[in-house]
Motif scaffolding. Structure first.
Motif, short mmCIF file in Angstrom:
data_model
loop_
_atom_site.label_atom_id
_atom_site.label_comp_id
_atom_site.label_asym_id
_atom_site.label_seq_id
_atom_site.Cartn_x
_atom_site.Cartn_y
_atom_site.Cartn_z
N ARG A 152 0.82 -1.22 0.00
CA ARG A 152 0.00 0.00 0.00
C ARG A 152 0.85 1.26 0.00
O ARG A 152 0.47 2.27 -0.61
CB ARG A 152 -0.96 0.00 1.19
CG ARG A 152 -1.91 -1.20 1.21
CD ARG A 152 -3.11 -0.97 2.12
NE ARG A 152 -2.80 -0.75 3.51
CZ ARG A 152 -2.68 -1.70 4.42
NH1 ARG A 152 -2.78 -2.99 4.07
NH2 ARG A 152 -2.44 -1.41 5.69
N VAL A 153 1.99 1.23 0.64
CA VAL A 153 2.82 2.44 0.70
C VAL A 153 3.56 2.68 -0.61
O VAL A 153 4.10 3.77 -0.82
CB VAL A 153 3.82 2.38 1.86
CG1 VAL A 153 3.10 2.21 3.19
CG2 VAL A 153 4.84 1.25 1.67
N GLN A 154 3.58 1.70 -1.50
CA GLN A 154 4.29 1.88 -2.76
C GLN A 154 3.47 2.61 -3.81
O GLN A 154 4.00 2.98 -4.86
CB GLN A 154 4.74 0.52 -3.30
CG GLN A 154 5.80 -0.15 -2.44
CD GLN A 154 6.44 -1.34 -3.12
OE1 GLN A 154 6.12 -1.68 -4.26
NE2 GLN A 154 7.36 -1.99 -2.42
N CYS A 155 2.18 2.79 -3.55
CA CYS A 155 1.33 3.46 -4.53
C CYS A 155 0.26 4.28 -3.81
O CYS A 155 -0.81 3.76 -3.51
CB CYS A 155 0.68 2.45 -5.47
SG CYS A 155 -0.29 3.21 -6.80
N PRO A 156 0.56 5.55 -3.52
CA PRO A 156 -0.41 6.38 -2.79
C PRO A 156 -1.52 6.92 -3.70
O PRO A 156 -1.76 8.12 -3.78
CB PRO A 156 0.46 7.51 -2.25
CG PRO A 156 1.55 7.65 -3.27
CD PRO A 156 1.82 6.26 -3.78
N ASP A 157 -2.20 5.99 -4.39
CA ASP A 157 -3.28 6.37 -5.29
C ASP A 157 -4.61 6.24 -4.55
O ASP A 157 -4.90 5.19 -3.97
CB ASP A 157 -3.26 5.46 -6.52
CG ASP A 157 -4.40 5.75 -7.47
OD1 ASP A 157 -4.28 6.71 -8.25
OD2 ASP A 157 -5.42 5.02 -7.43
N ALA A 158 -5.42 7.29 -4.59
CA ALA A 158 -6.65 7.31 -3.80
C ALA A 158 -7.63 6.24 -4.24
O ALA A 158 -8.30 5.62 -3.41
CB ALA A 158 -7.29 8.69 -3.88
N GLN A 159 -7.72 6.01 -5.56
CA GLN A 159 -8.69 5.00 -6.02
C GLN A 159 -8.24 3.61 -5.61
O GLN A 159 -9.06 2.77 -5.20
CB GLN A 159 -8.87 5.06 -7.53
CG GLN A 159 -9.96 4.09 -8.00
CD GLN A 159 -10.22 4.15 -9.49
OE1 GLN A 159 -9.48 4.78 -10.24
NE2 GLN A 159 -11.29 3.51 -9.93
N LEU A 160 -6.94 3.32 -5.70
CA LEU A 160 -6.46 2.01 -5.26
C LEU A 160 -6.69 1.84 -3.76
O LEU A 160 -7.12 0.77 -3.31
CB LEU A 160 -4.98 1.85 -5.58
CG LEU A 160 -4.33 0.56 -5.07
CD1 LEU A 160 -5.01 -0.66 -5.66
CD2 LEU A 160 -2.83 0.57 -5.36
N ALA A 161 -6.42 2.88 -2.98
CA ALA A 161 -6.62 2.80 -1.53
C ALA A 161 -8.08 2.51 -1.20
O ALA A 161 -8.37 1.71 -0.29
CB ALA A 161 -6.17 4.09 -0.86
N MET A 162 -9.00 3.12 -1.92
CA MET A 162 -10.41 2.88 -1.68
C MET A 162 -10.78 1.46 -2.10
O MET A 162 -11.46 0.73 -1.35
CB MET A 162 -11.27 3.88 -2.45
CG MET A 162 -12.77 3.69 -2.25
SD MET A 162 -13.76 5.03 -2.97
CE MET A 162 -13.43 4.80 -4.72
N ALA A 163 -10.31 1.03 -3.27
CA ALA A 163 -10.71 -0.27 -3.80
C ALA A 163 -10.19 -1.42 -2.95
O ALA A 163 -10.93 -2.36 -2.64
CB ALA A 163 -10.21 -0.43 -5.24
N GLU A 164 -8.90 -1.35 -2.56
CA GLU A 164 -8.35 -2.50 -1.83
C GLU A 164 -8.91 -2.61 -0.42
O GLU A 164 -8.86 -3.67 0.19
CB GLU A 164 -6.82 -2.45 -1.82
CG GLU A 164 -6.18 -1.35 -1.00
CD GLU A 164 -6.07 -1.73 0.48
OE1 GLU A 164 -6.02 -2.92 0.81
OE2 GLU A 164 -6.08 -0.80 1.30
N SER A 165 -9.43 -1.50 0.12
CA SER A 165 -10.03 -1.55 1.46
C SER A 165 -11.53 -1.84 1.42
O SER A 165 -12.16 -1.93 2.47
CB SER A 165 -9.78 -0.22 2.20
OG SER A 165 -10.37 0.87 1.52
N GLN A 166 -12.08 -1.98 0.23
CA GLN A 166 -13.45 -2.47 0.10
C GLN A 166 -13.39 -3.99 0.05
O GLN A 166 -12.68 -4.57 -0.77
CB GLN A 166 -14.10 -1.91 -1.16
CG GLN A 166 -14.31 -0.40 -1.10
CD GLN A 166 -14.69 0.21 -2.43
OE1 GLN A 166 -14.42 -0.37 -3.49
NE2 GLN A 166 -15.29 1.38 -2.39
N PRO A 167 -14.11 -4.68 0.93
CA PRO A 167 -13.82 -6.09 1.21
C PRO A 167 -14.47 -7.10 0.26
O PRO A 167 -15.16 -8.03 0.71
CB PRO A 167 -14.32 -6.26 2.64
CG PRO A 167 -15.46 -5.29 2.75
CD PRO A 167 -15.07 -4.11 1.90
N SER A 168 -14.24 -6.96 -1.03
CA SER A 168 -14.79 -7.93 -1.97
C SER A 168 -14.20 -9.31 -1.69
O SER A 168 -12.98 -9.49 -1.71
CB SER A 168 -14.49 -7.51 -3.41
OG SER A 168 -15.08 -8.39 -4.33
#
Length: 388
Positions: A40-56
Motif C-alpha cells: 500500500r505504501v508503494q502506490c499512494p493512489d486514492a482510487q487504489l486505496a479505496m478499492a483495496e479496502s473495500q472487502p470484496s
C-alpha cells in the motif's frame, strides 16, 4: 448501535477473517485490506486505496450453535455528485455453504466524490448494528460475506452461543486478480460477484484481488501473489490498461511477461489462467481513456464512452482487441516451457451475443445477471485447471 440482549461478546481477531491479506486496527475497530501494508505504501493512489479496502470476497467465518448473531460495523458510504443515492452495501450470510440471510446497515461515514474534479470530502458517522436472528439451532458453519464495494470497519461481534473461528486448512485456495469487474461493480451483493459465484460453485477458498480501476500490472501486486499460498491463480487483464490509457503496445508485452515471471518465482507449477477482457463495445476498436458521458450525467445517469480515436490506436494505444491478440501470443509463447499456463478468451465468458441479451448498463460493467453468467462459465474452467 442499539442495546443488545445477546450475552456473548467475541473479540474480532484475524482468525475469523477469510479473504483479506492484512487487518488494520482503527479507532473504531478493525479494517480488512486486500493488499499488504508494504504494498500500500508503494502506490499512494486514492482510487487504489479505496478499492483495496473495500472487502470484496472477505468473509467472517465461524462455527456456532447460535441462533442470533449481531455485528456492529462502521461503513463508509459513497455519494457521487450529480447522481442519486447508492444502495446500502449488502451482507450475505451463508450456513453450511448456502446463502441463508441478507442484511444491510444505514448510516456511517459519507465519502462525497465530485464527478467533475475527483475531489473528495468525508463526513463522520457512527457504527450501526446488523442483526441476523432466527438462525437454525445446532452446530453449523456460518460465513458472513462483507459488502464488496463498501469499506466496512468491524467493531463488535455478539451472539447467544460461543463462536469459534474456522481455519481454511484443507480447502483449495484460488487467488484472482482483476479490475472493477472482478471486484463486483454493478452486481447487487457480495456473493454475486462473478469470482464469488465461481468460488461457491466449486468450493474454492477465494482470495479476490480485484481492484476497481487498478488491474494495471503493478509489480507490487505480482510480488504479493508470489508470496501467497495458492492452488490456482487467475489474472484478468486488459480493461483498466485501456480505460486508464496507461500503457502503449511497446510497453505492454514486456510488462505482462515481467508480471508472469514474478508470480512464477513463487509458483513455478501452479495452474495459472490468463484471462483476456470480456466484450465491451466502446473499447473493442477504440482506445481509452474511458470518460464520462457528460450529457447522460446531466440527466443523472452514469454512462462511459471511449475518449480515444482510431488513429491513436494505429499509433500504439491499446484496445481490447489488441490486448486479446497480445495475451494469446504471450501465453502461446510461454507454454512451451510452462504447460500449466493457460489462456482464457474473455469473449467466451461474455461475448457479443451475450451483450445483445444482457447489455452493459453503463457501457463498461456487467450487471448482476451477467456476473452470474460469467461466474458459472468460469467455474467450469476453474475445475478443469485445478485437476491439471
Amino acid at each position: 448501535m442499539h442495546e443488545t440482549t445477546l450475552p456473548i461478546r467475541t473479540p474480532l481477531t484475524r482468525d475469523f477473517i477469510h479473504g483479506a491479506l492484512d487487518v488494520e486496527q482503527t479507532e473504531a475497530g478493525i479494517l480488512p485490506h486486500r493488499l499488504p501494508a508494504w504494498a500500500r505504501v508503494q502506490c499512494p493512489d486514492a482510487q487504489l486505496a479505496m478499492a483495496e479496502s473495500q472487502p470484496s470476497g472477505v468473509r467472517l467465518v465461524f462455527q456456532t450453535a447460535a441462533t442470533a448473531v449481531e455485528l456492529d460495523v462502521l461503513a463508509t458510504k459513497r455519494v457521487y455528485s450529480g447522481l442519486g443515492p447508492r444502495p446500502d452495501g449488502i451482507f450475505d450470510l451463508f450456513i453450511g455453504g448456502q446463502l441463508a440471510r441478507q442484511g444491510s446497515v444505514q448510516g456511517g461515514r459519507i465519502l462525497h466524490i465530485d464527478m467533475s474534479t475527483g475531489a473528495t470530502t468525508v463526513t463522520g458517522g457512527e457504527a450501526r448494528t446488523l442483526l441476523f436472528g432466527g438462525l437454525p439451532p445446532g452446530q453449523k458453519t456460518i460465513e458472513i460475506w462483507l459488502p464488496h464495494d463498501e469499506m466496512t470497519e468491524l467493531v463488535s461481534l455478539r451472539s447467544d452461543a460461543p463462536l469459534d473461528p474456522v481455519p481454511a486448512v484443507g480447502r483449495r485456495r484460488w487467488v484472482h486478480h482483476g479490475s472493477s469487474i472482478s471486484q463486483g461493480s454493478n452486481t447487487t451483493h457480495p456473493s454475486g460477484t462473478w469470482p464469488a459465484v465461481a468460488a461457491v460453485r466449486t468450493g474454492f477458498d477465494l482470495l479476490n484481488l480485484g481492484y476497481s480501476g487498478n488491474a494495471l500490472l503493478d509489480p507490487f501486486v505480482a510480488r504479493a501473489i508470489r508470496e501467497l499460498p495458492a492452488d490456482v491463480i487467475s489474472l484478468k487483464i486488459g480493461i483498466n490498461l485501456v480505460n486508464k490509457d496507461l500503457m502503449r503496445l511497446r510497453a505492454f508485452g514486456p510488462a505482462m511477461h515481467g508480471f508472469l515471471d514474478t508470480i512464477r518465482e513463487g509458483h513455478p507449477d501452479t495452474p495459472l489462467l490468463v484471462v483476456s477482457p470480456i466484450f465491451c463495445p466502446i473499447h473493442e476498436t477504440l482506445p481509452g481513456p474511458s470518460v464520462y458521458d457528460m450529457d447522460a450525467l446531466a440527466e443523472g445517469r452514469l454512462l462511459f464512452k471511449a475518449g480515444g480515436s482510431a488513429d491513436e490506436g494505429r499509433q500504439g494505444k491499446l484496445t481490447l482487441g489488441v490486448i486479446r491478440e497480445q495475451l494469446r501470443a504471450i501465453v502461446g509463447q510461454r507454454r512451451a516451457g510452462d504447460p500449466n499456463l493457460h489462456y482464457v478468451d474473455g469473449l467466451e465468458l461474455y461475448g457479443p451475443n451475450d451483450n445483445l441479451r444482457l447489455p452493459l448498463p453503463d457501457e463498461l460493467h456487467p450487471d448482476a445477471a451477467s456476473h452470474r453468467l460469467i461466474g458459472e462459465r468460469f467455474a467450469g474452467l476453474l475445475r478443469s485447471a485445478s485437476l491439471r
